[in-house]
Scaffold this active site. Structure first.
Site, mmCIF file in Angstrom:
data_model
loop_
_atom_site.group_PDB
_atom_site.id
_atom_site.type_symbol
_atom_site.label_atom_id
_atom_site.label_comp_id
_atom_site.label_asym_id
_atom_site.label_seq_id
_atom_site.Cartn_x
_atom_site.Cartn_y
_atom_site.Cartn_z
ATOM 1 N N ASN A 188 0.231 2.543 -11.395
ATOM 2 C CA ASN A 188 1.107 3.095 -10.362
ATOM 3 C C ASN A 188 2.104 2.081 -9.812
ATOM 4 O O ASN A 188 2.552 2.198 -8.668
ATOM 5 C CB ASN A 188 0.275 3.682 -9.223
ATOM 6 C CG ASN A 188 -0.685 4.737 -9.718
ATOM 7 O OD1 ASN A 188 -1.893 4.525 -9.699
ATOM 8 N ND2 ASN A 188 -0.170 5.860 -10.198
ATOM 9 N N ILE B 81 5.735 -0.052 -5.758
ATOM 10 C CA ILE B 81 4.446 0.627 -5.759
ATOM 11 C C ILE B 81 4.640 2.117 -5.518
ATOM 12 O O ILE B 81 5.330 2.528 -4.580
ATOM 13 C CB ILE B 81 3.532 0.021 -4.677
ATOM 14 C CG1 ILE B 81 3.309 -1.467 -4.967
ATOM 15 C CG2 ILE B 81 2.208 0.775 -4.584
ATOM 16 C CD1 ILE B 81 2.712 -2.252 -3.814
ATOM 17 N N CYS B 82 3.998 2.926 -6.364
ATOM 18 C CA CYS B 82 4.022 4.378 -6.242
ATOM 19 C C CYS B 82 2.704 4.808 -5.594
ATOM 20 O O CYS B 82 1.653 4.787 -6.226
ATOM 21 C CB CYS B 82 4.183 5.004 -7.631
ATOM 22 S SG CYS B 82 4.261 6.792 -7.606
ATOM 23 N N LEU B 83 2.780 5.149 -4.313
ATOM 24 C CA LEU B 83 1.597 5.518 -3.531
ATOM 25 C C LEU B 83 2.005 6.631 -2.575
ATOM 26 O O LEU B 83 3.042 6.525 -1.910
ATOM 27 C CB LEU B 83 1.082 4.285 -2.765
ATOM 28 C CG LEU B 83 -0.130 4.441 -1.875
ATOM 29 C CD1 LEU B 83 -1.370 4.842 -2.666
ATOM 30 C CD2 LEU B 83 -0.399 3.143 -1.114
#
Length: 159
Positions: free
Chosen positions: A84, A91-93
């Site tokens: 992710n 950051i992909c969150l």
């Protein structure tokens, strides 16, 4: 002082009083020794008992003047290997996107990123190589993570 700067001043005080063990979060220092509250250097320890254990993972939090209405941009170093995390380090969150709420603190962001390390979200991949290894060759994926943890070894960073 703007709303963002006021909020970040309070966040700094709160984090200094009560932060998770092994974490750090500090505003960047400008050339004139003043604090740049809009850019923070943070460190997230890998959880014990995971392939991330032993590492301290540096994350840069970049805030804009629309904070806390909008989340900060959070990034590891370019090329950080994780399902992710984009190659840019971004950051992909979910809590940094559609699930953002102005009540989410820096502490909560860092704990969320720590949890993401060992609990990737394959439904929202940012790194196709990591996704492929995670799905098709878990041992190779875990080896890459363990090798990366050595690069971020907390003891080595203290020397």
């Amino acid at each position: 002082m703007s709303l963002a700067q006021t909020r970040l001043t309070e966040e700094r005080k709160a984090f200094r009083k009560d932060h998770p063990v092994g974490f750090h979060a500090r505003p960047e220092t400008n050339a004139d020794d003043s604090l740049n509250l809009l850019k923070w250097n943070c460190g997230i320890p890998g959880k014990p008992g995971t392939p991330w254990e032993g590492g301290i993972y540096e994350v840069i939090l970049t805030f804009k003047e629309d904070y806390p209405s909008k989340p900060p941009k959070c990034a590891f170093a370019k090329g950080f290997f994780h399902l992710n995390v984009f190659d840019s380090g971004d950051i992909c969150l979910s809590i940094l996107g559609g699930d953002w709420k102005p009540s989410i603190s820096i502490k909560a962001i860092l704990l969320g990123i720590q949890d993401l390390l060992d609990n990737p979200n394959p439904a929202s991949p940012a790194n196709s190589e990591a996704l492929h290894l995670w799905k098709n060759n878990k041992p190779a994926y875990l080896k890459r993570i363990k090798d990366q943890a050595k690069k971020y070894d907390a003891q080595r960073l203290l020397e």
